[in-house]
Each structure stands twice: as C-alpha cells, then as structure tokens.
Design a protein around this motif. Sequence first.
Motif, PDB file in Angstrom:
ATOM      1  N   GLN A  51      68.248  22.746  16.088  1.00 10.21           N
ATOM      2  CA  GLN A  51      67.012  21.959  16.172  1.00 10.21           C
ATOM      3  C   GLN A  51      67.295  20.526  15.749  1.00 10.21           C
ATOM      4  OE1 GLN A  51      64.197  22.817  17.411  1.00 10.21           O
ATOM      5  NE2 GLN A  51      64.418  25.011  17.621  1.00 10.21           N
ATOM      6  N   GLY A 108      66.541  17.815  17.463  1.00 13.22           N
ATOM      7  CA  GLY A 108      65.585  16.850  17.993  1.00 13.22           C
ATOM      8  C   GLY A 108      66.049  16.157  19.248  1.00 13.22           C
ATOM      9  N   GLN A 109      67.204  16.518  19.773  1.00 15.73           N
ATOM     10  CA  GLN A 109      67.702  15.805  20.965  1.00 15.73           C
ATOM     11  C   GLN A 109      67.335  16.551  22.235  1.00 15.73           C
ATOM     12  OE1 GLN A 109      71.826  14.982  20.456  1.00 15.73           O
ATOM     13  NE2 GLN A 109      71.417  13.382  18.937  1.00 15.73           N
ATOM     14  N   LEU A 110      66.677  15.815  23.088  1.00 20.16           N
ATOM     15  CA  LEU A 110      66.131  16.415  24.300  1.00 20.16           C
ATOM     16  C   LEU A 110      67.225  17.002  25.176  1.00 20.16           C
ATOM     17  CD1 LEU A 110      63.397  16.807  25.433  1.00 20.16           C
ATOM     18  CD2 LEU A 110      63.578  14.638  26.630  1.00 20.16           C
ATOM     19  N   LEU A 167      69.996  18.402  24.417  1.00 24.26           N
ATOM     20  CA  LEU A 167      70.408  19.730  23.963  1.00 24.26           C
ATOM     21  C   LEU A 167      69.356  20.767  24.348  1.00 24.26           C
ATOM     22  CD1 LEU A 167      72.391  21.459  22.252  1.00 24.26           C
ATOM     23  CD2 LEU A 167      70.769  21.157  20.384  1.00 24.26           C
ATOM     24  N   TYR A 168      68.102  20.386  24.158  1.00 21.57           N
ATOM     25  CA  TYR A 168      67.019  21.330  24.455  1.00 21.57           C
ATOM     26  C   TYR A 168      67.073  21.760  25.918  1.00 21.57           C
ATOM     27  CZ  TYR A 168      64.856  19.987  20.002  1.00 21.57           C
ATOM     28  OH  TYR A 168      64.594  19.757  18.683  1.00 21.57           O
ATOM     29  N   VAL A 169      67.204  20.769  26.815  1.00 19.25           N
ATOM     30  CA  VAL A 169      67.231  21.101  28.244  1.00 19.25           C
ATOM     31  C   VAL A 169      68.465  21.921  28.564  1.00 19.25           C
ATOM     32  CG1 VAL A 169      67.241  20.163  30.566  1.00 19.25           C
ATOM     33  CG2 VAL A 169      65.927  19.026  28.789  1.00 19.25           C
ATOM     34  N   VAL A 220      70.102  23.986  26.562  1.00 16.29           N
ATOM     35  CA  VAL A 220      69.917  25.366  26.102  1.00 16.29           C
ATOM     36  C   VAL A 220      69.028  26.123  27.069  1.00 16.29           C
ATOM     37  CG1 VAL A 220      68.836  26.783  24.322  1.00 16.29           C
ATOM     38  CG2 VAL A 220      70.313  24.892  23.684  1.00 16.29           C
ATOM     39  N   MET A 221      67.966  25.433  27.488  1.00 16.32           N
ATOM     40  CA  MET A 221      67.019  26.090  28.380  1.00 16.32           C
ATOM     41  C   MET A 221      67.686  26.488  29.695  1.00 16.32           C
ATOM     42  SD  MET A 221      63.261  24.675  29.032  1.00 16.32           S
ATOM     43  CE  MET A 221      62.293  25.369  30.313  1.00 16.32           C
ATOM     44  N   GLU A 270      56.921  10.611  20.710  1.00 18.95           N
ATOM     45  CA  GLU A 270      58.170  11.331  20.965  1.00 18.95           C
ATOM     46  C   GLU A 270      57.863  12.776  21.348  1.00 18.95           C
ATOM     47  OE1 GLU A 270      60.881  11.264  17.645  1.00 18.95           O
ATOM     48  OE2 GLU A 270      61.858  13.050  18.458  1.00 18.95           O
ATOM     49  N   LYS A 289      58.750  14.621  24.898  1.00 18.93           N
ATOM     50  CA  LYS A 289      59.591  15.831  24.910  1.00 18.93           C
ATOM     51  C   LYS A 289      58.856  16.975  25.600  1.00 18.93           C
ATOM     52  CE  LYS A 289      62.497  15.353  20.890  1.00 18.93           C
ATOM     53  NZ  LYS A 289      62.566  15.592  19.452  1.00 18.93           N
ATOM     54  N   LEU A 330      60.158  18.780  29.099  1.00 21.24           N
ATOM     55  CA  LEU A 330      60.538  20.193  29.063  1.00 21.24           C
ATOM     56  C   LEU A 330      59.532  21.051  29.818  1.00 21.24           C
ATOM     57  CD1 LEU A 330      61.783  20.356  25.413  1.00 21.24           C
ATOM     58  CD2 LEU A 330      63.142  20.614  27.466  1.00 21.24           C
ATOM     59  N   PRO A 354      65.203  32.132  24.203  1.00 16.00           N
ATOM     60  CA  PRO A 354      65.752  30.809  23.903  1.00 16.00           C
ATOM     61  C   PRO A 354      65.067  29.639  24.651  1.00 16.00           C
ATOM     62  CG  PRO A 354      67.161  31.988  25.437  1.00 16.00           C
ATOM     63  CD  PRO A 354      65.920  32.784  25.286  1.00 16.00           C
ATOM     64  N   PHE A 355      63.780  29.751  24.877  1.00 13.92           N
ATOM     65  CA  PHE A 355      63.085  28.617  25.515  1.00 13.92           C
ATOM     66  C   PHE A 355      62.172  27.936  24.506  1.00 13.92           C
ATOM     67  CE2 PHE A 355      63.504  32.202  28.456  1.00 13.92           C
ATOM     68  CZ  PHE A 355      64.524  31.699  29.220  1.00 13.92           C
ATOM     69  N   MET A 395      62.980  25.631  22.109  1.00 12.90           N
ATOM     70  CA  MET A 395      63.484  24.445  21.402  1.00 12.90           C
ATOM     71  C   MET A 395      62.423  23.369  21.181  1.00 12.90           C
ATOM     72  SD  MET A 395      66.598  25.376  20.993  1.00 12.90           S
ATOM     73  CE  MET A 395      67.733  24.047  20.759  1.00 12.90           C
ATOM     74  N   ASP A 440      59.330  20.519  17.245  1.00 15.06           N
ATOM     75  CA  ASP A 440      59.160  19.069  17.372  1.00 15.06           C
ATOM     76  C   ASP A 440      57.761  18.717  17.843  1.00 15.06           C
ATOM     77  OD1 ASP A 440      61.707  19.041  16.624  1.00 15.06           O
ATOM     78  OD2 ASP A 440      62.554  18.191  18.458  1.00 15.06           O
ATOM     79  N   ARG A 482      56.100  22.720  11.099  1.00 18.24           N
ATOM     80  CA  ARG A 482      57.284  23.357  11.702  1.00 18.24           C
ATOM     81  C   ARG A 482      57.338  24.830  11.334  1.00 18.24           C
ATOM     82  NH1 ARG A 482      60.858  19.228  13.588  1.00 18.24           N
ATOM     83  NH2 ARG A 482      62.556  20.671  13.947  1.00 18.24           N
ATOM     84  N   TYR A 523      57.607  27.942  13.927  1.00 15.02           N
ATOM     85  CA  TYR A 523      58.597  29.025  13.929  1.00 15.02           C
ATOM     86  C   TYR A 523      57.907  30.372  13.792  1.00 15.02           C
ATOM     87  CZ  TYR A 523      62.057  25.353  13.309  1.00 15.02           C
ATOM     88  OH  TYR A 523      62.834  24.253  13.481  1.00 15.02           O
TER      89      TYR A 523
END
Lengths: 616, 490
Positions: free
Chosen positions: A591, A593-595, A597-599, A601-602, B156, B160, B164, B223-224, B226, B230, B297, B301
Amino acid sequence: MLNLLWLVPFFPFLGFVLLVSTSGKMPKPWTTMIGAGSIGLAALTTALIAYEFLSQDMTSFQLHLWTWMEAGNFAPGFSLYLDGLALSMLFVITGVGFLIHIYASGYMYDDEDFPRFFTYTNLFVAAMVMLVLADNLVLLFLGWEGVGLCSFLLIGFWYKDPANGLAARKAFVVTRVGDTAFAIGLFLLYKHVGTLDIQEAMIKAKLLWTEDNATASLICALLLGGAVGKSAQLPLQTWLPDAMAGPTPVSALIHAATMVTAGVYLIARNHELFLLSPDMMYAVAVVGVLTLLMSGFTALTQSDLKRVLAYSTISQIGYMFLALGVGAWSSAIFHLMTHAFFKALLFLTAGTIILSLHHEQNIFKMGGLVKRLPLPCILFFIGCLGLIAVPPTSGFWSKEQILNATWESSTGGPLIWLGAVLGAFMTALYTTRMFCIVFLGPSNGDVHEPKGFKFVAPLVVLAFLALVGGVFVETAWQLPLSNVFPGGHAPHPPTVIVVIAIATPFLGIAISYLFYGKRVFSAEKFANSALMKPLKTFFDSGWAMDWFYDLLLVKPYQWLAKINKKDCVNLLPDASSAAAKILHAALSMTQNGQLRLYVGVMGTAALFVIFVVVFL
Amino acid sequence: MTIEELIALVPLLVVASISVILMLVVSFVRHHRLISLITLAGFIAAGIMVFQSMGQPAIQITPLIILDDFSRFFIVMTCFASVPAVLLAYDYLRRSEDLKEEYYMLLSLAVLGAVVLAASNHFASFFIGVELLSVSLFAMVGYMVHGEHKRVSTLEASIKYMILSGVSSSFLLFGVALIYLNFGVLTFEGIQQKILNGTLNGYGMMGIAMLLIGVGFKLSWVPFHMWTPDVYEGAPVPVTAFLATISKVIVFALGLRFLHESGALGLFNVQAALAFIGVLSMLVGNGLALMQDNLKRLLAYSSIAHFGYLIIALIAASSASATNKALAMEAVGFYLVAYVVTTWVAFGALSALSQPEHGIEAENLKDYRGLFWQRPWLAAIFSVALLSLAGVPLTAGFIAKFYVFAAGASYTLWFLLGILIISSAIGLYYYLKVIMEMCKPAEDENDFQKAAIPFENKLILLVMTAFVLYLGISPQALIESLNSAIKVLM
C-alpha cells in the motif's frame, strides 16, 4: 395482569440503567428514589401478579417475550416462566430485597459511592429475578452469572482496601469452580435431551432415563457442583465468610437472603432430574449435613459478629440442602423463606449495632448493649430465636419439617437425622453465645445509635415476619408449591423423635447461657484446656479449609506459574501474533499509494482470476 | 409500458427526479437547508413507497428493470440508508467553506444508480447503474477541493478512484461483450437457460471471470482492493461512509442476483475463484488493518475483510438443498444490513469529532485517546459499533457472523470457515485496540473531543446504534422480511 410479569425484572434493570447512565451525578434523594423505588415497584408488581396467579389457582404461566435467534434446534428465547416455586422466590427477592434497600438507603447514605451501591444492587436484583423466572437454561445461566458478577462487585465495594479486593476475587474464583461444573452440566443435559427449555428438558429426561442412570447422575453431580459453589456449601464454602468484607446490607441481601439460595433454587428447579438419581439425592443430603455441622462448630469460635452470622448462613443453607436431599422440596423452600426473614433481620440489626459502635465488628469489644441499644437488642433477640428455631418463631416450623422428613426419607435416615439435630444444638450454642457476649456483660465504649425511619421500619417488618411468618404459612396459607413438587404424605416420625428435635435447641441455649450469660463455667478456661485449644484453632480457621486449599491448589498453581514464566502454552499464540505482524508488515509495503503499482496488481490479479475460471 | 408498470416505477422516477428538481431550484435560489430537505424528502418518499409495495407480485418493466421483493428489499434499504448520508453531509458541508448545493445532486444520482442496480436483471441496466454510481462517486470523493482549509489528499483520492474504476469498468464491459458473444442474450435468466443447454464455452467463462473482476473491484475484494484505503482516507467522511455502505452493499446484492439467476454460481471454477478471493480478502484485509492507526484506513481494511466473510455465504448459496440455500441467502441479506447500520455508527462517530471548518478529520487513533472520560456516551456508542464489527454477541454483527458461519457449515466449507475464525481473531485485536485507546486516561488538551456534536449527527448515532442493538437482541423481524425477499430467488 400476568402479562406484566416482565416488569418484575425490568424495573430493577431500568433502575440500574438510569443509575449507571447518570454515573452518580444525580442528587442523593433521587438516587434513593430510583434505587430503592425500583425494587419497591418490582415488589408491588410481584404482589399483584401473585394475587392473580393464586386467586385463579394457576399451575404455571409462561410469557414468551421474543426468540433471541433461531438456528435449527438451537432457539433460546427470552421467555419467563412463573410457577409456585418461582413465585415463592420472587416474594423473597423483591419483598425482603425491598426492605433491605430501604435500610441501605439509610445505612449507605453517607458513603461517597452511594449511587454506585444502588447501581450494583439493582443489577443484582434484576439478575436474580431473571435467574428465577428463566424459562430456559441459557437465560438461567445469564441470571446466574449476573448474580455472581454483582456479588463480586459488592464484596469489593470498598475497593480502596486491598483486603476487600482479595475477598471479592476469592469469592469470584471459588464460585467460578462451581459455575464451570454447572456449565458442563448444562451442555451435557442439552446434548442428551436436545432442548434448553427447562420444563421440556425435565419431561424428556424422565422418558429418556430410568432411575439410577449413570448419565443422569453425572448431570446431577455437575449441577450440584454449581449449586455448592453459589450456595457456599462444602467443599466450596470458603468464600462466604470472607465476603463479609462488603457493606452490611450487601451481606443481608446477597450473602444471606437471596443469592446464596440460588443453588437451592437450582436443585429444586431441576428436582425431577435429581429424583432419577437417588445416589445424588443422598449426596446432596450428606453435603448439607456435613456443611451444617462444620460451619456450626466454626461459628462457635468466631469473634467477628458478621463472620458468626456468615457461618450460620452456611449452616442454615446446609439445612436447605439436607431438605432437598431427602426430597422435602417444599420444606427446603419454606426454610429458604423463613431463613431470609430472620437472617436479613439479624444482618441488618448487626449493621445498626456495628454503626452504633463506629464500625466495630469484634463481639468481645461489644458487651452490655442491652441497656444502651434496647430496640436493636429486642430485634436481634427475635432474629436469634428464629435462627435457633424456638417455637413458634418462623425458623421452628421450617426446621421441624426438615428434621421430620429426614428421619423418614429413604435418602435420609437416623444417622443423617442425628447430624441435623446435633447441628440444631450447635446453632443454639453459638447463637446464644453471640447474643450473650454482645448484649450482656460489662459495657464497653460509647454508643451512637443511628435513628430514623429507614433504620427501624424494615427491621420491625422483618422481625414481625420472623416471628409469625412461619406459623402463618404452616396454618393459614400454604406456599403455592403443591403443583410444583411431587406430593407426598406429611412425615410423621415417632413422637419421641419429634420431642428430641424440639428439645435439643433448648438444651443448647441452657448450656450456652451457663457459659456466657451466667458465667457459671468459664468459657476461656474450657477453650484453653490442653484438649480444646488445638481444636479451637482448627475450628476457628474454618476447619483449615483455606490452609488446605492453599496447600493443595494455590501453592502448586503459583509454583507452576513461576517455573513456567515464559509460558510454553503461550508459544503458539505468541508465534501466531508474530506471524500476523509479519503479514501486516509485508502487506503494508504494497500500500505505497502509487497508482502504477495498484493498476499493475489489478492487471496481474485479473490474469490469475481469468486463468482460474477459464482454464482450471 | 402499461399503467401498472408505470405506477410500480414511480419510486425510481422520484429518485431520478430529485437531481432534476435540485438543478432547477439551485438556478433560482441557493439555499442549503432547502436543498438538503428536498433530497431527504425524495429518499424517504421513495423508500416508503417501495416499502408499501413489499409482498406484491414481481413486475418486469421492460427487459431492464425487475421489481420483485428482493429488489424492493434492497431499494428500501438504499433509500433509508441514504438518509444518514444526507444528514451527515448537511452537517459536514454546513461547517466547510466549499460550495454546498451541488453535492446533493451527485448524491441523488449515486443513489439512483444504486436503486437501478438493485432492480436490475439485465446487463444494460447493470452497467448503467454501476456507472451512475461510480461517476457520481468520482466527483463526490473529490468534492471539497476549494477553500482555505481544503484537505490535500481529497483530489488525489478522487483521481486514483477514477482511473482504477475506469479500469474495472472496462473489464466489466468487456465481460458483458464476451458473454453476449457466447450466449447472444443479456438477461440473467437467459444466460441460465443457455448454460443449461450446454452452450457455455471459453468466451462465456472469460466473460464471467471479467465480471467477477469488475464486481470485485467495487467490493474491494483482494487482490482488487488496492484503491480502498487511499480513497477511504482521502474522501470526506460523509462520502467515505456512503462509499463504504450503499455502494458496496448494492453491488454485492446485484452480484448475488447475477451469479444465482444466471446459474454461474453453480460452476466449479467460479466457486474456486470466489474461494480464492475470499481467503485472500479475509487474511489480507485483517492483516493490513492490524497495526493501522488511521481509523479511516482501518475501516477500509475492515470492510475488505467483511466482504471476504460474505463470500462464504455467497458460495454456500449454491447449495442444492433448498433450506441450506435459503439459510445462505438470509445470511447474505442479514450481513449486509448489519454491516450498513454498524458502519453508519462508526462513521457517525468519526464525523462527530471531525472539524471540517478547519479541514481536519478525526482519523488518527491518538485523537481518540481518553475519549471515554471526556465523552462517555460517544465512546460507548463507538465501542458498540466496533464490537459489532468484531462480531461480539448482543450486537447485529454477531448474529450476522453467526449466520455466515451457519451457512458455511451447512455447505461444509470447513477450510473457508477456518480462515474466517483465524482472521476474526486477528480482527478482534485492532477493534479492541481502538476501544482500549478510548479508555486510556486522557493525555493533554485534546481539541477533537471538545467541540459540540451537531443535532443531525447525534440523531444518526442514536438511531443507528439502536438498530445495531435491536438487531443483535431481537433479529427475528428482519429475518422474516428477508425470508420473503429471498423467496423470489429460490
């Protein structure tokens, strides 16, 4: 009207909620109004319900409030069940409880934690009523544990003195041993009869098991374990004398009149189960008779007024157990009720005496109070008469029933009867001793008697009940128990047996009076003789039970705890918590916070899911 | 469209018309309270109308919308659970410096999306609903970006979430296309017939997998997941609460309907993928929350873990036995309701201590230190919410978890139940940690605990706490209405 049964536990509980939510910020008169008033309303409701219940000649009444949850067969409900037994208990809990609350509103008034006191006692009454009215064993257990909790809180009420905290802890731990047995008994019962409803369980048990069945006996033994814990019977009686650390009204309410009778109630409630197991009935009788003898001897050597009364409570509950063991169910409840009258009276009067003497509890520092505290003296005298079972006070009627039933019962017999009569003799001995030392003899110190309605009225009512309650029930109005317990003919042992039973207490009074009142013989000399001295020390320590438990359980346990400081059993939980922390640390890194990485992983995960669904 | 269908559709039209009316009103007068009252009235009116029609026969309005008891149940829930969203937002916006009125249009559009989702049994309405909900949420998450005291993380979080969510929507849309390629129909029931006929091929499977991915993103299944912490952290409290409750619950309800009506739930591979996701969600969600000291947060979780628990009941709903299937569906319904009311209490408490006028939210664990001594009632209520999330008896959360457990046991999902137990034990730690923090003696002056709590916020806390306790003590009423709701799916 009967549909208002829920109000009986509700009022005290509401009182508890109100008191706890204002956290002691209410003016004191309001606190009194809520604290004692809630019990008063509960008593009033009980009286109205009793009127309707009795005038309609009902056997039982069930009030289903709601089902907590339903999952297959497991459907514990909030249901109340009222029958003669529950009603008799309600009389004691709300009636005597109300009187004690009035007294307490005077006794505790100057305490800085006055509201906290009523908070606990209201919760206590609510839990006790719940225990008595419970329709199923889960609810009963809830009340059972609630009562235990309140007892713990009230023994340690003056928590600033560590000794009181220790006494509270001791009471909690010792009764917990019994509670565990009780819980296992419940599980076992549920496993075999498949229902938690008490009445249904009893019916099913009768169909399932024949007499002397091993499983039924085991369940009874476990229930008995719970009962001896709560009712302070052998071998779990050690907590009750220490419980006197609580305020005196608590001793009266919890450790004399109500809570300690929960074990008696439990066995009476499940009497059909016990009837299946004559062995366990015999065990109950033996526990009762041994306890009453043992505590009788101990009471004779105590020097603390409240501890004498505590041991006498243990001994009187021993009589109730004896009655249960010999199948004299109604007599046990009868004695429970009369005992509540005179024991509450004794404790409250003792409270007045202790308060008058500036919190002096040692009887040898009292003396000569008959002139200086005339009214408490009369009241205490009445209580003593009840305790000794002098005819025609209330204690006499109930105790006589028990003794007669003991003689005739198949699970009793002459030997047990002899023990019980010896116990009655001891009772007379220590009660007269206590009275003589406290009220007769030379005066000692100055006296400041608390005055007022709150200190007198409840005592007078209790004294009246202690005097005539027994004869009233015996002649005019029967307790509504005939529908609850199996009927039997009234026992008629030979006349000589009856006479011996009635005469023995008088012998005890006479001997004790010669020692302590007239001082014809010197009690000190007798006690300090070479033969008696070790015995006295032995009795004084409560038959060295504390020492024995200390040696047998506490010391080994502490030793075990010491050598196992690192706690090898704890290694697994420790390891798992360490593993959880590592898991957390590893996952936290993802976690960031970097987009991108998130994409990423997805996308990877999407590939994996598609693989599982399509190609697996 | 017949007149009956039109009448049945009125509640949906009411919700849809709120945003139009608001736009008209705003162009004449900017009046914050009026706007919020109109929104509130719209939600309550729609909720009552649908509630009244519960128990009536199902009506299919065009191929897109179905109004049966299942959808009615969730529409009622959406409408009533949106009431605190309005109240909380009113209180929050009133104290902040930003523009206020437009927020309610976004909110009502999002609720419209949720209502459409609840009533959808067709992929077209499914997609419209999801997009209505998500697109409104982008804007809501990043709504408060003006003013001197704006919170920097808001924008932010919004970006995000937008990116996503866009990725997930593309999965969703591609999945729908693949399913159409395979089956040639877009209704859930049509697919079931095709699967029974044996026309299912690799394209269809891939389509279903992609739908799982899209839905999994909205529910923040691992795992979706992330985005979840945030966005939860960055969004203002009322938006986070809406995101955590309605948007997730409705997507789950729709997921249940789709998987069940299309028959996809019975496929072994789908169950395997769900089990895999469930295990990960339970472990990762609770594992991530373990040492977390930011409460928003932490709740993010915790919600991941909760939707992991729900997967157990979801898989159990594929049972062949009618009673076990009903048990599993009841479990899902109860869990969702319990989760919504509990989460509202938690976020209500969070909001009670927040100070939007200074751009500060009470999200740090240390803000709660000694709360019990300063504000016993608030601390007690927050504790009830945390205990309910942990599944302690006499709260709604306990009954919900018990139900899930019973459902899993009836389908003999022992491995998943083992994971449930382990992860619940981990979960207990971080919920109790918050309660412990509140019970510690207060350190020094703590501004967070001083400010007065607005009336709206108190109302939410009291009503929702009452629900949490009521459902925990006497859950029978809800169980009965759930029974009729799931009957249409049996």
